[in-house]
Each structure stands twice: as C-alpha cells, then as structure tokens.
Design a protein around this motif. Structure first.
Motif, PDB file in Angstrom:
ATOM      1  N   LEU A  41     167.625  50.141  98.726  1.00 34.70           N
ATOM      2  CA  LEU A  41     167.668  50.933  97.501  1.00 34.70           C
ATOM      3  C   LEU A  41     166.444  51.835  97.432  1.00 34.70           C
ATOM      4  O   LEU A  41     165.431  51.562  98.066  1.00 34.70           O
ATOM      5  CB  LEU A  41     167.713  50.018  96.284  1.00 34.70           C
ATOM      6  N   ASP A  42     166.535  52.891  96.649  1.00 36.98           N
ATOM      7  CA  ASP A  42     165.400  53.813  96.539  1.00 36.98           C
ATOM      8  C   ASP A  42     164.449  53.327  95.455  1.00 36.98           C
ATOM      9  O   ASP A  42     164.461  53.814  94.322  1.00 36.98           O
ATOM     10  CB  ASP A  42     165.877  55.233  96.240  1.00 36.98           C
ATOM     11  N   GLY A  43     163.628  52.349  95.805  1.00 33.79           N
ATOM     12  CA  GLY A  43     162.668  51.809  94.853  1.00 33.79           C
ATOM     13  C   GLY A  43     161.676  52.842  94.373  1.00 33.79           C
ATOM     14  O   GLY A  43     161.212  52.789  93.225  1.00 33.79           O
ATOM     15  N   ALA A  44     161.358  53.813  95.224  1.00 39.67           N
ATOM     16  CA  ALA A  44     160.418  54.866  94.826  1.00 39.67           C
ATOM     17  C   ALA A  44     160.986  55.682  93.677  1.00 39.67           C
ATOM     18  O   ALA A  44     160.267  56.036  92.730  1.00 39.67           O
ATOM     19  CB  ALA A  44     160.106  55.758  96.021  1.00 39.67           C
ATOM     20  N   ALA A  45     162.275  55.977  93.725  1.00 43.31           N
ATOM     21  CA  ALA A  45     162.905  56.750  92.656  1.00 43.31           C
ATOM     22  C   ALA A  45     162.946  55.944  91.362  1.00 43.31           C
ATOM     23  O   ALA A  45     162.747  56.499  90.269  1.00 43.31           O
ATOM     24  CB  ALA A  45     164.313  57.161  93.067  1.00 43.31           C
ATOM     25  N   VAL A  46     163.191  54.644  91.479  1.00 44.02           N
ATOM     26  CA  VAL A  46     163.207  53.786  90.289  1.00 44.02           C
ATOM     27  C   VAL A  46     161.827  53.765  89.645  1.00 44.02           C
ATOM     28  O   VAL A  46     161.691  53.943  88.428  1.00 44.02           O
ATOM     29  CB  VAL A  46     163.649  52.353  90.664  1.00 44.02           C
ATOM     30  N   LEU A  47     160.794  53.566  90.445  1.00 43.26           N
ATOM     31  CA  LEU A  47     159.435  53.532  89.903  1.00 43.26           C
ATOM     32  C   LEU A  47     159.035  54.893  89.353  1.00 43.26           C
ATOM     33  O   LEU A  47     158.415  54.969  88.284  1.00 43.26           O
ATOM     34  CB  LEU A  47     158.442  53.090  90.976  1.00 43.26           C
ATOM     35  N   ALA A  48     159.389  55.950  90.050  1.00 42.77           N
ATOM     36  CA  ALA A  48     159.049  57.299  89.572  1.00 42.77           C
ATOM     37  C   ALA A  48     159.653  57.556  88.198  1.00 42.77           C
ATOM     38  O   ALA A  48     158.995  58.103  87.298  1.00 42.77           O
ATOM     39  CB  ALA A  48     159.528  58.344  90.567  1.00 42.77           C
TER      40      ALA A  48
END
Length: 209
Positions: A41-48
């Motif tokens: 999953l795109d954890g970076a997008a979630v955190l961003a």
C-alpha cells in the motif's frame, strides 16, 4: 521512484516531526508507514494526507475523549494517536469489538491493528462502509477501496487470512506524496550558519596551496 523501506521509515519519521508530532508519535508514524508500504500500500500517501490535515497543531481535539464505549473526539480522530491507544488496549478486543467515530486516513489504523493482532496471537478485522481489512500481524488482506475518512470504524478480534498480500521490500510512493513528506521533513533540518557553510565547503577560509 523506488525507495528502500529504511528510507521510507526515516523520511516518515522526520516528516511527522516536522508536522508537529512529538518524537514518540513520529516514531509510530514511521513504523506504520513502513508497514503499509511492506504490504504493497502507499503508506507515504496515507501519511502525507494526514500531515497536510494539520492535526498535530491541536492534537487534543483529535484524540479519543474517553476509552470507554465508542471512541470519539471533538473533531476527526487522528489515526496515529488513536492507533497508539488501540495498541495499549488490545486485550479489550477479546471481550468486545472497538467502535471508533469519524477517523481521518483510516488506513493508518491498520498497522496498529496488526500490532494488536500480534499481541493477541489472533487475526484482527478492521471495517467501515465499503471496506474490510484482516491482518494477523504480519500479513494483510483488504476488500474494497481505502477511504480518506471513515464515519465509523469497527475493530474486532476476528477473521482469517486465506489470501495474503505479498510483502514488499521497496516502496513506490506517489511522487506528490513523497514531495509532501520531504517538505515536512525539511522543517526538522537546522538552518545553515556561516560556520556550517564554511565547514561544508571543505577548506573554509584556509588556503593549503
């Protein structure tokens, strides 16, 4: 671009700190982001998305007002602070499901559900309208689309994993999301001074020729 999970974790930690979270929650954010990326999953997008919401500035308005009954706050729950509380209260899931009020970026709850699953040595299911995820602590399987916000989220010690996501050793975050993390991370860097600039230049003012 592809990034090693170590780099993702380090960037996420600096970004969360730069957004105003304390070092403890920044560490949790880093581990959670890495775990999501390891599941594909795109954890970076979630955190961003979470950092841009600016919850760290008034975190008290985004944490559960009570850990009894349904968890809710004055405003949408922050999944980092709420997730940390879920880990602390994992044993309660053996008695009854946990219901959360409005949650921002609920995908960020999944790594904390995984921590609870490891503590309980059992699968944990996280679900909201149109979405369900099951984790045994190490692996994950999701059905439906991950929303940016959930009006109601339920977490229960139940479920089974028959179709696990393959694990990943590298992440390929959205370029825009990665830029957001680096923008927040940059706030943790000390501003350059004349002395540091000279040291960085190598010889400074001395002339060894």
């Amino acid at each position: 671009m592809s990034y090693a999970l170590n780099e993702v974790e380090a960037t996420a930690k600096r970004a969360a700190r730069g957004a105003g979270y304390d070092w403890g929650l920044s560490e949790e954010a880093a581990k959670a982001t890495r775990w999501l990326c390891a599941q594909g999953l795109d954890g970076a997008a979630v955190l961003a998305g979470l950092l841009e919401a600016g919850y760290a500035a008034e975190l008290s308005a985004h944490v559960p007002q009570s850990l009894d009954g349904s968890w809710s706050a004055q405003a949408p729950l922050c999944p980092l602070a709420t997730g940390a509380a879920i880990s602390d209260c994992a044993a309660r899931l053996q008695d009854a499901p946990l219901s959360l009020g409005q949650v921002s970026q609920p995908a960020m709850i999944l790594p904390f559900a995984a921590m609870a699953a490891r503590q309980l040595d059992a699968c944990v299911t996280v679900e909201c309208e149109g979405f369900q995820a099951v984790t045994d602590g190490a692996a994950l399987h999701c059905v439906g689309d991950l929303p940016d916000a959930a009006a109601r989220l339920t977490i229960r010690a139940a479920g089974s994993l028959s179709n696990r996501y393959p694990t990943h050793t590298r992440a390929e975050p959205e370029e825009a999301a990665w830029a957001v993390l680096n923008r927040f991370a940059h706030k943790t860097y000390a501003p350059a001074t004349e002395e540091s600039r000279l040291l960085g230049a190598g010889a400074g003012l001395s002339d060894n020729d």
